[in-house]
Structures are given as C-alpha cells and as structure tokens.
Design an enzyme around this catalytic site. Structure first.
Site, PDB file in Angstrom:
ATOM      1  CG  HIS A 120      -0.200   0.158   2.519  1.00 56.96           C
ATOM      2  ND1 HIS A 120       0.542  -0.859   3.068  1.00 56.96           N
ATOM      3  CD2 HIS A 120      -0.074   1.198   3.365  1.00 56.96           C
ATOM      4  CE1 HIS A 120       1.086  -0.456   4.195  1.00 56.96           C
ATOM      5  NE2 HIS A 120       0.734   0.803   4.403  1.00 56.96           N
ATOM      6  CG  ASP A 122       1.560   4.990   4.903  1.00 56.81           C
ATOM      7  OD1 ASP A 122       1.198   3.815   5.109  1.00 56.81           O
ATOM      8  OD2 ASP A 122       2.695   5.415   5.183  1.00 56.81           O
ATOM      9  CG  HIS A 269       5.065   1.015   3.145  1.00 57.23           C
ATOM     10  ND1 HIS A 269       4.467   2.159   2.656  1.00 57.23           N
ATOM     11  CD2 HIS A 269       4.494   0.788   4.353  1.00 57.23           C
ATOM     12  CE1 HIS A 269       3.595   2.611   3.525  1.00 57.23           C
ATOM     13  NE2 HIS A 269       3.571   1.792   4.573  1.00 57.23           N
ATOM     14  NE  ARG A 284       2.345   6.054   9.207  1.00 56.12           N
ATOM     15  CZ  ARG A 284       1.329   5.513   8.528  1.00 56.12           C
ATOM     16  NH1 ARG A 284       1.393   4.257   8.140  1.00 56.12           N
ATOM     17  NH2 ARG A 284       0.268   6.236   8.229  1.00 56.12           N
TER      18      ARG A 284
HETATM   19  C1  SIN Z   1       2.983   0.966   7.965  1.00 55.61           C
HETATM   20  O1  SIN Z   1       3.152   2.125   8.333  1.00 55.61           O
HETATM   21  O2  SIN Z   1       2.328   0.671   6.982  1.00 55.61           O
HETATM   22  C2  SIN Z   1       3.674  -0.123   8.750  1.00 55.61           C
HETATM   23  C3  SIN Z   1       5.075  -0.288   8.297  1.00 55.61           C
HETATM   24  C4  SIN Z   1       5.871  -1.176   9.196  1.00 55.61           C
HETATM   25  O3  SIN Z   1       5.401  -1.525  10.290  1.00 55.61           O
HETATM   26  O4  SIN Z   1       6.992  -1.527   8.824  1.00 55.61           O
END
Ligand code: SIN
Length: 293
Positions: A120, A122, A269, A284
């Site tokens: 995805h 974000d 990612h 995050r």
């Molecule tokens: C995310 O922010 O999508 C999670 C990424 C992660 O935990 O590495």
C-alpha cells in the site's frame, strides 16, 4: 530507466544518474533503484538548513531513506516530521495518549494482525494522501519484521509505451472502508461512521522530482473509472502485480532505534508479520501531502 521486452535483454534497465556528493550526510544506496541508508545525522538534534536540504535530496533520489541508532523522544520524532510539513492524523489507527499525530505501530503475541501487511501507499484513500511517513522502531523481534519498499517510478517506467498512453488521464477510486472498518478494535478504537474515499490519477507526477509514478495499490485501489468492471479488474491485477515486482524493491532489516522515512507519492511498502509470537513496536509520524496530479 528504460524498459526492454521479450528476448531483447533484461526487462528493466536502470540508468543510474550520478548523484552529486553530499556535504554533511553519508548516503549508502541499498539498491540502484530504491532505498538508501543515511549516516552522519542525529535526528534528535535541531536540524540546520544544510542537513535538512540534504535529507530532502536523499529522499527525492531514493524514495525511502533509513537512519540507524537513533534515540528519539516522542517530541523529537514529531519535530522531525514537522520539519517536512504539517502532520497528518490517521483516520483510523490508534495513537499515543494525547498525541493524535503519533501513531502506534505494534504487534505482539495477542495481535490479530500487524500494521501494513499488504502492499500500500499510506492512506491513499484520502483526498490529499500523506506525502511521507517516518517510522521509528523501538522494539524489534529477534528475527524478521522487515519492511519492503517498492519504487512506483520504476513500475511506471517499466510499462510499455502503449500502456502508458492507455493509462494517461485515467482515474481510480481508492477506498478506506474495507481496510479500516473493525481493524483496530483490539486497540479499543471505535469505528467511524465513514472512512475516506477519493479518486486519484492512475499515474501521478511527483511535485518535487517531476517524475511520473504509478499510483494504484492493492490495499486501497478498488476500480479504474470509465472502463467496464471486468477491464478494470484485469488492469488493476496487472498493475498490482507489476508494482509488486521484486526488481523494484528494497527490503529493510530493522534494528532498535532505526528510522525509515518514505515518500508515499512514489513508493509503496509492505510490513512482514513473520515474527509471531514476538513483539515489534514503534511509532509513526505522517506528513500531509497534496492532491495527486
Ligand atoms: C505501515 O506504516 O504501513 C507499517 C510499516 C511497518 O510496520 O513496517
């Protein structure tokens, strides 16, 4: 990057431009296409304009950058994000008490899922999806818990010229409903009546680099508008598979205190939840972006 087909050689040939030297930071590329580890920076310290400019350039050149051995308080983490723009508040995910912009990223033996397990970009279901995300991991499992990143410049550049022409001007629907409803119940999050939904170009132009990037992802993109449903499904299947080609990826092995800063406008990612029953935990901070064009 040129795209070659059939028996003419490799499907993707990356023509790496020479990057001008950096004055302060060290930049070690993970692959020729995406990802670089940055050295010589302490993110907890106030950042002067030279370092700030070099970090911006490293991000523009590599789509995702990594910093190891950082020690950040929540305030320093938020301040680092704010240096790059106003902070985005996630429409669904849990956050630290009193800090809506400090999202929890946590999975342990009792978790029904981990954040970001599928490919995805974000919150691409927002009208103005976040420009970037800064993930700080404080607790790592003994093994696993890597994050994969894929360059959507490379995915776009690998399309045939005919396919680029076909996709030019097309718009796709991105929807958060299926992704978010009920997803964070284990954190005590109550669902909202509605989650974001937006329409974005299938190919977007990056506002900083001017490069074109594929902007559909398996997580949020539901259909391409203006074509029959079966054609949309076939096309999205093709584009998702292309976007997830390992040729365009790097894989980051986390260590405690590492930070990843990725550009959602040109990278997707996926987080690997392969470490159960161990714990992986961090925060995050997400930076607001513009409406894709
Ligand atoms: C995310 O922010 O999508 C999670 C990424 C992660 O935990 O590495």
């Amino acid at each position: 990057m040129n795209q070659l087909r059939g028996n003419q050689g490799p499907r993707y040939r990356h023509e790496a431009g020479e990057s001008a030297p950096f004055a302060v930071i060290r930049v070690e590329k993970l692959t020729p296409i995406i990802g670089a580890e940055i050295g010589g920076v302490d993110l907890s310290m106030p950042m002067d304009d030279v370092v700030f400019g070099e970090i911006q350039r490293a991000l523009a050149e590599n789509a995702v950058i990594f910093f190891r051995d950082q020690r950040l308080t929540p305030r320093q983490h938020l301040d680092f994000g704010r240096r790059f723009g106003a902070l985005h508040i996630h429409p669904a995910a849990p956050h630290e008490a009193g800090e809506p912009a400090l999202m929890k990223i946590h999975a342990d033996r009792n978790s029904p899922r981990a954040n970001g397990e599928g490919w995805h970009s974000d919150v691409s279901c927002d009208e103005e999806p976040p420009m970037g995300s800064v993930l700080y991991i404080k607790q790592c499992p003994p093994h696993g818990g890597d994050t994969l990143f894929a360059s959507m410049y490379a995915a776009y550049e690998a399309l045939s010229e005919r396919m680029k022409a076909y996709l030019d001007g097309m718009v796709a629907e991105h929807d958060g409903e299926e992704v978010y409803r009920g997803t964070y119940a284990n954190f005590g999050v109550t669902d909202k009546p509605v989650y974001p939904r937006a329409e974005h170009p299938v190919v977007r132009t990056h506002p900083v680099t001017g490069r074109k990037a594929l902007f559909v992802n398996r997580g949020f993109t539901r259909r391409i508008l203006g074509i029959p449903r079966d054609e949309s499904e076939a096309m999205l299947r093709y584009l998702f598979d292309l976007a997830e080609n390992p040729l365009f990826q790097c894989r980051f092995r986390w260590s405690e205190g590492a930070v990843a800063f990725w550009d959602n406008r040109c990278a997707q990612h996926r987080a690997m939840w392969d470490y159960w029953p161990h714990t992986r935990s961090g925060n995050r901070v997400t930076i607001k972006g513009d409406r894709p064009v």
